[in-house]
Design an enzyme around this catalytic site. Structure first.
Site, PDB file in Angstrom:
ATOM      1  N   TYR A 107     -31.070 -52.548  28.419  1.00 22.37           N
ATOM      2  CA  TYR A 107     -31.883 -53.171  29.467  1.00 22.37           C
ATOM      3  C   TYR A 107     -31.768 -52.291  30.701  1.00 22.37           C
ATOM      4  CZ  TYR A 107     -33.438 -56.392  33.083  1.00 22.37           C
ATOM      5  OH  TYR A 107     -34.120 -56.961  34.136  1.00 22.37           O
ATOM      6  N   GLU A 195     -39.202 -52.989  34.908  1.00 19.88           N
ATOM      7  CA  GLU A 195     -38.190 -53.358  33.910  1.00 19.88           C
ATOM      8  C   GLU A 195     -38.531 -52.806  32.533  1.00 19.88           C
ATOM      9  OE1 GLU A 195     -36.621 -57.698  33.383  1.00 19.88           O
ATOM     10  OE2 GLU A 195     -38.097 -57.384  31.815  1.00 19.88           O
TER      11      GLU A 195
END
Ligand code: GDP
Ligand code: MN
Length: 384
Positions: A107, A195
């Protein structure tokens, strides 16, 4: 304002972030065609502006073009519901992308951390669909590095973070480049979130963005005109969507007392006063400075699209806004929309006398102060 995955990937790839080849379409036949062109090993992904598509059944992997096309056909026009979005969203387009062989999922994000008053880089070696769970159960697995507004971030800081996040050594050089690209993309596109989840590490040791999400600060939208259409689409509420089209600053709050004011501060005070008086504000709506009668009418119309409205509070402090213009707008709306609910107006400032004179004799209840106005509308709306 969220961008679609395909838009986010386009944007990030311009900053050197590696993304899988692919194309977006709203036509199932074309989806098959794209899948064929990519060699059949593809992932088909619903392009809806919500998270958790994987768990909602909006992402599926294929090793042949025909079944990929079939899935696209099923998906287009379907309403996708996820934990993050119980109301769901209808799929209008799908992204057909080259399948990434994934060994590990990371992530990585750049976002505004309000508490730290900084933009930060957020990083975890435990990426993928359960990142929210990781954040809750194992917060230590998520590394945050602040970005100094003057100096930015140094390579060694990124390397340190990659190490403490336990990102495998063979991915680190690529990750440094990728994170610097993300920061540049974030800054130059006025984003408040960039993201990548999952950021994939392939068995060959290549880092590639299997998913991407970019959100752009609404206030900077005028600098990114190509995303205007997405802005209306990204509104999760139909009234907010209409407000975006009309260029009105409106946020639906879920209560039943409609509120209009001019200036964000005054509107927020009005919300607080209604709350303090025991009412439930239905919205935040700022008519803006210098509002003309036509605009005021449009605002009232917007508020009345909410079927829960039991009363309307109008709180205007006229600076460049003329109170008589506002009064004309309220009267026009009252008449045209045949408003049956109680309306309380507190108007003060430029041309307030004229404004009040116009409203006298109408069904609108005047108030001297904000507190009084809030008390009156709560009383009238709830019949207390
Ligand atoms: P989200 O659930 O809306 O965040 O959608 P994602 O694009 O992240 O997809 C959900 C999950 O599908 C990811 O976490 C991956 O595990 C998987 N996935 C997505 N794209 C690919 C791909 O190209 N290859 C593989 N192997 N898995 C993928
Ligand atoms: Mn994802």
């Amino acid at each position: 304002m969220k961008l679609h995955e395909y838009q986010s990937k386009d944007l990030l790839s311009r900053y050197g972030v590696p993304v899988p080849a692919g194309d977006v379409t709203s036509d199932p036949a074309q989806a098959t065609e794209i899948a064929r062109r990519l060699g059949g090993k593809v992932v088909v992904k619903a392009q809806v502006l919500m998270g958790g598509r994987g768990k909602a059944g909006g992402v599926k992997l294929f090793d042949a073009a025909e079944p990929a096309g079939e899935f696209a056909k099923d998906l287009i026009g379907k309403r996708l519901v996820s934990i993050q979005n119980p109301a769901g969203m209808v799929v209008e387009r799908v992204l057909v992308a080259e399948l990434v062989d994934i060994d590990k999922e990371f992530y990585v994000a750049v976002l505004l951390d309000r508490a730290a008053q900084r933009n930060i880089v957020m990083l975890s070696a435990k990426g993928g669909m359960d990142i929210e769970e990781v954040a809750a159960s194992d917060p230590g697995a998520i590394i945050k590095i602040p970005i100094d507004p003057a100096w930015g971030i140094a390579d060694f800081e990124i390397r340190e973070a990659l190490e403490s996040a336990e990102i495998p050594a063979k991915a680190r050089n690529q990750m440094v480049g990728l994170i610097k690209g993300l920061i540049k993309a974030y800054e130059e596109s006025d984003a408040d979130l960039v993201e990548i989840n999952p950021c994939a590490l392939t068995p060959e040791g290549k880092v590639i963005a299997a998913d991407a999400k970019v959100a752009i600060d609404e206030n900077a939208l005028f600098r990114h005109a190509d995303y205007q259409a997405t802005s209306a689409e990204s509104a999760e509420d139909p009234i907010e969507e209409e407000a975006a089209k009309r260029g009105i600053a409106y946020v639906r709050l879920g209560g039943d007392i409609g509120i209009i004011g001019n200036g964000a501060g005054l509107v927020m005070c009005s919300l607080d006063e209604v709350n303090a008086a025991g009412g439930r504000p239905a919205d935040f709506l700022d008519v803006g400075g210098g509002a003309q009668a036509e605009r005021v009418k449009s605002c009232v119309e917007l508020i009345m699209m909410d079927p829960n409205i039991k009363g309307l509070l109008i709180n205007i402090f006229g600076g460049i806004t003329r109170c008589d213009e506002v009064a004309k707008g309220i009267l026009a709306a009252l008449e045209e929309l045949n408003l049956q609910i109680p309306v309380v107006a507190r108007i003060e400032g430029t041309a307030a006398e004229e404004g009040r004179a116009l409203l006298a004799g109408s069904k609108i209840v005047p108030a001297e102060t904000m507190q009084e106005a809030a008390g009156k509308i709560v009383e009238l709306a709830y019949g207390r």
